[in-house]
Design a protein around this motif. Structure first.
Motif, PDB file in Angstrom:
ATOM      1  N   MET A 294       0.827  -1.209   0.000  1.00  0.00           N
ATOM      2  CA  MET A 294       0.000   0.000   0.000  1.00  0.00           C
ATOM      3  C   MET A 294       0.860   1.257   0.000  1.00  0.00           C
ATOM      4  N   LEU A 295       1.962   1.231   0.769  1.00  0.00           N
ATOM      5  CA  LEU A 295       2.847   2.390   0.812  1.00  0.00           C
ATOM      6  C   LEU A 295       3.524   2.604  -0.542  1.00  0.00           C
ATOM      7  N   ALA A 296       3.894   1.505  -1.179  1.00  0.00           N
ATOM      8  CA  ALA A 296       4.501   1.616  -2.509  1.00  0.00           C
ATOM      9  C   ALA A 296       3.501   2.187  -3.506  1.00  0.00           C
ATOM     10  N   SER A 297       2.243   1.729  -3.403  1.00  0.00           N
ATOM     11  CA  SER A 297       1.203   2.247  -4.287  1.00  0.00           C
ATOM     12  C   SER A 297       0.978   3.737  -4.045  1.00  0.00           C
ATOM     13  N   LEU A 298       0.994   4.147  -2.774  1.00  0.00           N
ATOM     14  CA  LEU A 298       0.823   5.568  -2.450  1.00  0.00           C
ATOM     15  C   LEU A 298       1.945   6.400  -3.063  1.00  0.00           C
ATOM     16  N   TYR A 299       3.167   5.898  -2.971  1.00  0.00           N
ATOM     17  CA  TYR A 299       4.298   6.617  -3.578  1.00  0.00           C
ATOM     18  C   TYR A 299       4.139   6.702  -5.095  1.00  0.00           C
ATOM     19  N   LEU A 300       3.770   5.574  -5.716  1.00  0.00           N
ATOM     20  CA  LEU A 300       3.638   5.546  -7.179  1.00  0.00           C
ATOM     21  C   LEU A 300       2.527   6.464  -7.673  1.00  0.00           C
ATOM     22  N   SER A 301       1.522   6.744  -6.824  1.00  0.00           N
ATOM     23  CA  SER A 301       0.432   7.622  -7.246  1.00  0.00           C
ATOM     24  C   SER A 301       0.903   9.053  -7.487  1.00  0.00           C
ATOM     25  N   PHE A 302       2.104   9.385  -7.007  1.00  0.00           N
ATOM     26  CA  PHE A 302       2.671  10.722  -7.233  1.00  0.00           C
ATOM     27  C   PHE A 302       3.789  10.679  -8.278  1.00  0.00           C
ATOM     28  N   THR A 303       3.806   9.616  -9.068  1.00  0.00           N
ATOM     29  CA  THR A 303       4.882   9.466 -10.037  1.00  0.00           C
ATOM     30  C   THR A 303       4.341   9.175 -11.433  1.00  0.00           C
ATOM     31  N   ASP A 304       5.233   9.253 -12.396  1.00  0.00           N
ATOM     32  CA  ASP A 304       4.972   8.777 -13.765  1.00  0.00           C
ATOM     33  C   ASP A 304       5.760   7.479 -13.905  1.00  0.00           C
ATOM     34  N   TYR A 305       5.041   6.357 -13.968  1.00  0.00           N
ATOM     35  CA  TYR A 305       5.702   5.054 -13.932  1.00  0.00           C
ATOM     36  C   TYR A 305       5.064   4.133 -14.961  1.00  0.00           C
ATOM     37  N   ASN A 306       5.887   3.562 -15.845  1.00  0.00           N
ATOM     38  CA  ASN A 306       5.372   2.712 -16.922  1.00  0.00           C
ATOM     39  C   ASN A 306       5.793   1.253 -16.781  1.00  0.00           C
ATOM     40  N   LEU A 307       6.275   0.837 -15.621  1.00  0.00           N
ATOM     41  CA  LEU A 307       6.701  -0.534 -15.309  1.00  0.00           C
ATOM     42  C   LEU A 307       8.051  -0.896 -15.922  1.00  0.00           C
ATOM     43  N   LEU A 308       8.499  -0.165 -16.905  1.00  0.00           N
ATOM     44  CA  LEU A 308       9.748  -0.501 -17.598  1.00  0.00           C
ATOM     45  C   LEU A 308      10.894   0.412 -17.206  1.00  0.00           C
ATOM     46  N   GLN A 309      10.579   1.649 -16.838  1.00  0.00           N
ATOM     47  CA  GLN A 309      11.594   2.629 -16.464  1.00  0.00           C
ATOM     48  C   GLN A 309      11.377   3.058 -15.024  1.00  0.00           C
ATOM     49  N   PRO A 310      12.400   3.600 -14.372  1.00  0.00           N
ATOM     50  CA  PRO A 310      12.239   4.036 -12.982  1.00  0.00           C
ATOM     51  C   PRO A 310      11.136   5.088 -12.854  1.00  0.00           C
ATOM     52  N   ALA A 311      10.436   5.043 -11.732  1.00  0.00           N
ATOM     53  CA  ALA A 311       9.353   5.995 -11.484  1.00  0.00           C
ATOM     54  C   ALA A 311       9.905   7.408 -11.361  1.00  0.00           C
ATOM     55  N   GLU A 312       9.193   8.366 -11.980  1.00  0.00           N
ATOM     56  CA  GLU A 312       9.608   9.778 -11.947  1.00  0.00           C
ATOM     57  C   GLU A 312       8.595  10.575 -11.138  1.00  0.00           C
ATOM     58  N   TRP A 313       9.060  11.258 -10.098  1.00  0.00           N
ATOM     59  CA  TRP A 313       8.175  12.029  -9.217  1.00  0.00           C
ATOM     60  C   TRP A 313       7.566  13.207  -9.982  1.00  0.00           C
ATOM     61  N   ILE A 314       6.214  13.319  -9.962  1.00  0.00           N
ATOM     62  CA  ILE A 314       5.540  14.423 -10.655  1.00  0.00           C
ATOM     63  C   ILE A 314       4.551  15.140  -9.739  1.00  0.00           C
ATOM     64  N   GLY A 315       4.585  14.834  -8.459  1.00  0.00           N
ATOM     65  CA  GLY A 315       3.728  15.526  -7.504  1.00  0.00           C
ATOM     66  C   GLY A 315       2.254  15.224  -7.710  1.00  0.00           C
ATOM     67  N   VAL A 316       1.444  16.280  -7.752  1.00  0.00           N
ATOM     68  CA  VAL A 316      -0.014  16.116  -7.842  1.00  0.00           C
ATOM     69  C   VAL A 316      -0.512  16.174  -9.284  1.00  0.00           C
ATOM     70  N   GLU A 317       0.358  15.927 -10.229  1.00  0.00           N
ATOM     71  CA  GLU A 317      -0.035  16.001 -11.636  1.00  0.00           C
ATOM     72  C   GLU A 317      -1.105  14.958 -11.978  1.00  0.00           C
ATOM     73  N   ASN A 318      -1.021  13.774 -11.368  1.00  0.00           N
ATOM     74  CA  ASN A 318      -2.039  12.751 -11.612  1.00  0.00           C
ATOM     75  C   ASN A 318      -3.410  13.202 -11.135  1.00  0.00           C
ATOM     76  N   LEU A 319      -3.422  13.952 -10.031  1.00  0.00           N
ATOM     77  CA  LEU A 319      -4.691  14.490  -9.525  1.00  0.00           C
ATOM     78  C   LEU A 319      -5.297  15.479 -10.503  1.00  0.00           C
ATOM     79  N   SER A 320      -4.479  16.354 -11.068  1.00  0.00           N
ATOM     80  CA  SER A 320      -4.983  17.324 -12.040  1.00  0.00           C
ATOM     81  C   SER A 320      -5.467  16.615 -13.301  1.00  0.00           C
TER      82      SER A 320
END
Length: 264
Positions: free
Chosen positions: A1-27
């Motif tokens: 769950m904690l990993a999922s919470l972190y990933l919700s603030f990232t741009d992650y495609n399963l193939l490359q490292p997750a990139e932090w994008i803040g609240v962009e997913n919310l927008s």
């Protein structure tokens, strides 16, 4: 769950490292038309399916509680839909039954009524899946039946001596005493309905069609995460679903104080 919470603030495609994008997913959620459609479809499914299923389950439980012979047999048979209703096989069978040449249209044709493609028409596709959900009434029925059998028969006998009929017995004795069971079933079934996936995936062929009329929230989440590999956005969607379910559960617990009756 904690990993999922972190990933919700990232741009992650399963193939490359997750990139932090803040609240962009919310927008993105605020302007996502398909997300809004999936929320609408899911809310309609919950609003229709849960009350209808619980109403049918309670009615059958009351009928079985009248002391008929072969109770164990009927209870087992009526419980089967709950065991089978979430399976892929039953979803495929349901799609065939409500297809253009399916059993439902053949029965209607017998009475001179022209049928439609229930699962291929945007006006009726969602309601066919609601029907499948209502059909899986076995689990809440068993719980209702267990609660009904705990009500002392002396209550009914005393009311009948005073001239109470069946409706008054149900309204003034049965219903108040099983409100904790109704509340329990209501919370469980709302949570389960929000998480519905298999039926919509199979009936719509995984697309949520026709015209996104069966695009359940979980189906959209699955498509984003495992169809488009947009796992960061999918994680954000998962947490939004958790918040929605938590909000509905909290409202139910708050409202319970006004209609749920306990012995103490």
């Amino acid at each position: 769950m904690l990993a999922s919470l972190y990933l919700s603030f990232t741009d992650y495609n399963l193939l490359q490292p997750a990139e932090w994008i803040g609240v962009e997913n919310l927008s993105r959620m605020l302007g996502d038309e398909r997300l809004h459609q999936s929320l609408k479809v899911t809310l309609v499914y919950v609003a229709l399916g849960v009350p209808l299923q619980l109403g049918l389950a309670l009615a059958i439980a009351v009928l079985l509680n009248t002391g008929m012979r072969g109770l164990a047999f009927y209870r087992s048979v009526l419980y089967l839909p709950s065991l089978l209703g979430g399976s892929v096989a039953v979803a495929i069978l349901w799609r065939q039954m409500f297809g253009t040449e399916g059993l439902v249209n053949r029965l209607l044709a017998y009475f001179g009524i022209e049928g439609i493609g229930w699962v291929s028409d945007p006006r009726t596709a969602l309601y066919s899946i609601v029907g499948l959900h209502v059909w899986t009434f076995g689990a809440p029925m068993i719980i209702f039946l267990a609660g009904l059998r705990q009500i002392p028969s002396s209550y009914y006998e005393a009311a009948q001596v005073d001239g109470a009929g069946r409706w008054k017995l149900f309204r003034h004795i049965t219903f108040p005493l099983i409100t904790p069971i109704i509340f329990f079933n209501l919370v469980l079934q709302i949570i389960s309905a929000f998480q519905a996936f298999t039926q919509a995936f199979i009936v719509s062929g995984g697309t949520g069609g026709p015209s996104d009329s069966t695009l359940f929230y979980t189906l959209y989440l699955y498509d984003k995460g495992f169809g488009e590999f947009d796992m960061g956005y999918a994680s954000a969607l998962a947490w939004l679903l958790l918040i929605i379910i938590g909000a509905f559960t909290a409202v139910n617990f708050y409202a319970a104080r006004f209609w749920v009756h306990y012995e103490n």
